[in-house]
Design a protein around this motif. Structure first.
Motif, PDB file in Angstrom:
ATOM      1  N   PHE A  90       0.850  -1.175   0.000  1.00 43.65           N
ATOM      2  CA  PHE A  90       0.000   0.000   0.000  1.00 43.65           C
ATOM      3  C   PHE A  90       0.892   1.233   0.000  1.00 43.65           C
ATOM      4  O   PHE A  90       1.966   1.238   0.604  1.00 43.65           O
ATOM      5  N   ALA A  91       0.461   2.286  -0.678  1.00 38.34           N
ATOM      6  CA  ALA A  91       1.236   3.522  -0.765  1.00 38.34           C
ATOM      7  C   ALA A  91       0.297   4.712  -0.711  1.00 38.34           C
ATOM      8  O   ALA A  91      -0.812   4.662  -1.244  1.00 38.34           O
ATOM      9  N   ALA A  92       0.757   5.772  -0.047  1.00 42.39           N
ATOM     10  CA  ALA A  92      -0.005   7.019  -0.031  1.00 42.39           C
ATOM     11  C   ALA A  92       0.018   7.615  -1.434  1.00 42.39           C
ATOM     12  O   ALA A  92       0.977   7.457  -2.183  1.00 42.39           O
ATOM     13  N   VAL A  93      -1.068   8.297  -1.779  1.00 38.21           N
ATOM     14  CA  VAL A  93      -1.179   8.985  -3.060  1.00 38.21           C
ATOM     15  C   VAL A  93      -1.227  10.477  -2.763  1.00 38.21           C
ATOM     16  O   VAL A  93      -2.139  10.952  -2.091  1.00 38.21           O
ATOM     17  N   GLY A  94      -0.237  11.193  -3.234  1.00 40.27           N
ATOM     18  CA  GLY A  94      -0.207  12.629  -2.995  1.00 40.27           C
ATOM     19  C   GLY A  94       0.041  12.939  -1.534  1.00 40.27           C
ATOM     20  O   GLY A  94       0.440  12.090  -0.744  1.00 40.27           O
ATOM     21  N   TRP A 108      -4.825   6.563  -0.711  1.00 37.00           N
ATOM     22  CA  TRP A 108      -3.886   5.449  -0.826  1.00 37.00           C
ATOM     23  C   TRP A 108      -4.260   4.558  -1.999  1.00 37.00           C
ATOM     24  O   TRP A 108      -5.364   4.648  -2.524  1.00 37.00           O
ATOM     25  N   THR A 109      -3.302   3.728  -2.387  1.00 32.16           N
ATOM     26  CA  THR A 109      -3.526   2.758  -3.445  1.00 32.16           C
ATOM     27  C   THR A 109      -2.641   1.546  -3.182  1.00 32.16           C
ATOM     28  O   THR A 109      -1.745   1.596  -2.333  1.00 32.16           O
ATOM     29  N   MET A 110      -2.890   0.482  -3.920  1.00 26.82           N
ATOM     30  CA  MET A 110      -2.048  -0.697  -3.860  1.00 26.82           C
ATOM     31  C   MET A 110      -1.199  -0.693  -5.125  1.00 26.82           C
ATOM     32  O   MET A 110      -1.728  -0.544  -6.229  1.00 26.82           O
ATOM     33  N   VAL A 111       0.116  -0.821  -4.947  1.00 22.07           N
ATOM     34  CA  VAL A 111       1.047  -0.782  -6.077  1.00 22.07           C
ATOM     35  C   VAL A 111       1.926  -2.030  -6.051  1.00 22.07           C
ATOM     36  O   VAL A 111       2.076  -2.665  -5.005  1.00 22.07           O
ATOM     37  N   PRO A 112       2.523  -2.378  -7.206  1.00 22.36           N
ATOM     38  CA  PRO A 112       3.478  -3.491  -7.198  1.00 22.36           C
ATOM     39  C   PRO A 112       4.632  -3.181  -6.235  1.00 22.36           C
ATOM     40  O   PRO A 112       5.100  -2.040  -6.166  1.00 22.36           O
ATOM     41  N   ALA A 113       5.080  -4.182  -5.501  1.00 25.89           N
ATOM     42  CA  ALA A 113       6.178  -3.990  -4.551  1.00 25.89           C
ATOM     43  C   ALA A 113       7.432  -3.502  -5.257  1.00 25.89           C
ATOM     44  O   ALA A 113       8.245  -2.783  -4.674  1.00 25.89           O
ATOM     45  N   SER A 114       7.594  -3.865  -6.528  1.00 25.38           N
ATOM     46  CA  SER A 114       8.767  -3.451  -7.299  1.00 25.38           C
ATOM     47  C   SER A 114       8.608  -2.052  -7.889  1.00 25.38           C
ATOM     48  O   SER A 114       9.504  -1.553  -8.563  1.00 25.38           O
ATOM     49  N   ALA A 121      -6.803  -2.044  -5.614  1.00 24.87           N
ATOM     50  CA  ALA A 121      -7.597  -1.271  -4.666  1.00 24.87           C
ATOM     51  C   ALA A 121      -6.943   0.059  -4.324  1.00 24.87           C
ATOM     52  O   ALA A 121      -5.724   0.201  -4.335  1.00 24.87           O
ATOM     53  N   GLY A 122      -7.770   0.991  -4.012  1.00 24.15           N
ATOM     54  CA  GLY A 122      -7.337   2.288  -3.528  1.00 24.15           C
ATOM     55  C   GLY A 122      -8.480   2.897  -2.756  1.00 24.15           C
ATOM     56  O   GLY A 122      -9.583   2.350  -2.728  1.00 24.15           O
ATOM     57  N   GLY A 123      -8.206   3.994  -2.115  1.00 24.63           N
ATOM     58  CA  GLY A 123      -9.275   4.611  -1.365  1.00 24.63           C
ATOM     59  C   GLY A 123      -8.852   5.884  -0.673  1.00 24.63           C
ATOM     60  O   GLY A 123      -7.797   6.455  -0.937  1.00 24.63           O
ATOM     61  N   PHE A 141     -13.108   4.821   2.815  1.00 25.94           N
ATOM     62  CA  PHE A 141     -13.868   4.752   1.582  1.00 25.94           C
ATOM     63  C   PHE A 141     -12.996   4.023   0.564  1.00 25.94           C
ATOM     64  O   PHE A 141     -11.934   4.527   0.204  1.00 25.94           O
ATOM     65  N   ILE A 142     -13.418   2.854   0.098  1.00 22.49           N
ATOM     66  CA  ILE A 142     -12.634   2.087  -0.863  1.00 22.49           C
ATOM     67  C   ILE A 142     -13.164   2.362  -2.256  1.00 22.49           C
ATOM     68  O   ILE A 142     -14.375   2.267  -2.500  1.00 22.49           O
ATOM     69  N   ALA A 143     -12.253   2.680  -3.173  1.00 22.84           N
ATOM     70  CA  ALA A 143     -12.648   2.985  -4.547  1.00 22.84           C
ATOM     71  C   ALA A 143     -12.740   1.716  -5.366  1.00 22.84           C
ATOM     72  O   ALA A 143     -12.087   0.756  -5.141  1.00 22.84           O
TER      73      ALA A 143
END
Length: 143
Positions: A90-94, A108-114, A121-123, A141-143
């Motif tokens: 999981f990573a913060a967005v902005g 937040w969003t889910m990104v590849p570990a690499s 998923a994101g939210g 809130f999940i998008a």
């Protein structure tokens, strides 16, 4: 809330708990970050839960966990489901946004570990802090 808080630090620690592999460290993060009776509410539950409730003539039930032990179980389960395999994090967005003196919004969003583009998923989590700067409520809130 007395004094200012660092929204970025809170957002970074919030996202870090979901990615922490060590259950002991994860539990310590939760106890530091959350108020003792902190609550996370999943605002828009998954479709199958909404449909099941409607089929029983019930309003959509709030999905929430309260307190350190329940939060530890919730975060641990999400880790097992989405992060443990090592493919995603999981990573913060902005930047986090301070909405009110004690309320911060974290995207937040889910990104590849690499690294790379979002993988699923994101939210948005709206975190209300107590006087000690710990999370009192988290409306997710999940998008």
């Amino acid at each position: 809330m007395s004094g200012a808080f660092d929204a970025k630090e809170i957002a970074d620690r919030y996202v870090a708990q979901w990615n922490e592999s060590d259950p002991g460290v994860r539990g310590a993060l939760i106890r530091e970050l959350w108020a003792r009776d902190g609550v996370q509410v999943l605002v828009d539950p998954p479709e199958q839960i909404r449909e099941a409730a409607a089929g029983l003539a019930f309003p959509v039930p709030p999905l929430e966990v309260r307190g350190h032990d329940a939060l530890d179980a919730r975060v641990g389960r999400a880790y097992d489901m989405f992060v443990a395999a090592g493919e995603h994090v999981f990573a913060a967005v902005g930047e986090p946004v301070v909405l009110l003196p004690n309320v911060v919004a974290v995207r937040w969003t889910m990104v590849p570990a690499s690294g790379g583009e979002p993988a699923g998923a994101g939210g948005l989590d709206v975190l209300a802090l107590d006087g000690d700067g710990r999370i009192r409520t988290d409306h997710q809130f999940i998008a």
